[in-house]
Design a protein around this motif. Structure first.
Motif, PDB file in Angstrom:
ATOM      1  N   THR A  35      -2.423  -1.838   1.672  1.00  0.00           N
ATOM      2  CA  THR A  35      -3.017  -2.074   2.981  1.00  0.00           C
ATOM      3  C   THR A  35      -4.076  -3.158   2.941  1.00  0.00           C
ATOM      4  O   THR A  35      -4.522  -3.610   3.981  1.00  0.00           O
ATOM      5  N   GLY A  36      -4.524  -3.539   1.771  1.00  0.00           N
ATOM      6  CA  GLY A  36      -5.567  -4.535   1.659  1.00  0.00           C
ATOM      7  C   GLY A  36      -6.947  -3.930   1.582  1.00  0.00           C
ATOM      8  O   GLY A  36      -7.926  -4.630   1.410  1.00  0.00           O
ATOM      9  N   TYR A  37      -7.050  -2.605   1.705  1.00  0.00           N
ATOM     10  CA  TYR A  37      -8.336  -1.925   1.611  1.00  0.00           C
ATOM     11  C   TYR A  37      -8.538  -1.399   0.197  1.00  0.00           C
ATOM     12  O   TYR A  37      -7.574  -1.177  -0.542  1.00  0.00           O
ATOM     13  N   LEU A  38      -9.805  -1.168  -0.165  1.00  0.00           N
ATOM     14  CA  LEU A  38     -10.120  -0.658  -1.487  1.00  0.00           C
ATOM     15  C   LEU A  38      -9.506   0.720  -1.677  1.00  0.00           C
ATOM     16  O   LEU A  38      -9.667   1.605  -0.825  1.00  0.00           O
ATOM     17  N   PHE A  39      -8.827   0.938  -2.778  1.00  0.00           N
ATOM     18  CA  PHE A  39      -8.132   2.179  -3.116  1.00  0.00           C
ATOM     19  C   PHE A  39      -7.121   2.587  -2.046  1.00  0.00           C
ATOM     20  O   PHE A  39      -6.783   3.755  -1.907  1.00  0.00           O
ATOM     21  N   ASN A  40      -6.667   1.623  -1.260  1.00  0.00           N
ATOM     22  CA  ASN A  40      -5.661   1.857  -0.226  1.00  0.00           C
ATOM     23  C   ASN A  40      -6.137   2.894   0.795  1.00  0.00           C
ATOM     24  O   ASN A  40      -5.361   3.611   1.385  1.00  0.00           O
ATOM     25  N   GLU A  41      -7.454   2.960   1.003  1.00  0.00           N
ATOM     26  CA  GLU A  41      -8.049   3.944   1.904  1.00  0.00           C
ATOM     27  C   GLU A  41      -8.476   3.236   3.186  1.00  0.00           C
ATOM     28  O   GLU A  41      -9.313   2.342   3.163  1.00  0.00           O
TER      29      GLU A  41
END
Length: 100
Positions: A35-41
């Motif tokens: 998703t492009g977010y840290l840790f996919n969170e």
């Protein structure tokens, strides 16, 4: 193709098919696309705070306690090095020698 090459290729194919196991990790809960977010969170909606997971509070507590213990405990430990003992002993002997 020689007999040994065919036998080794067949043996490797059999080993790979039996030992491959599941295609996904045991702990995986499904497929995750990046998703492009840290840790996919994904971040929470505006106005809401992120809910902590069950391991986060004990981890932060232990990390903070160990940091405080190291920051306070290490500088306040007694000086037991041989060099400092020898320095004190030499100062004492010099003081006795010049006192006479």
């Amino acid at each position: 193709m020689s007999f040994l090459r065919r036998a080794s290729t067949t043996a490797l194919r059999n080993i790979r098919s039996r030992a491959a196991g599941p295609k996904e990790s045991f702990w995986a809960d499904g497929k995750h696309e990046p998703t492009g977010y840290l840790f996919n969170e994904t971040p929470p909606p505006p106005g809401q705070s992120r809910k902590w997971e069950s391991w986060e509070a004990p981890w932060y507590l232990c990390f903070g306690a160990s940091t405080v213990l190291l920051a306070v405990g290490l500088p306040s430990r007694p000086d037991t090095s041989m060099v400092s003992w020898a320095h004190k002993q030499a100062e004492k002997e010099l003081a006795e020698e010049f006192a006479d």
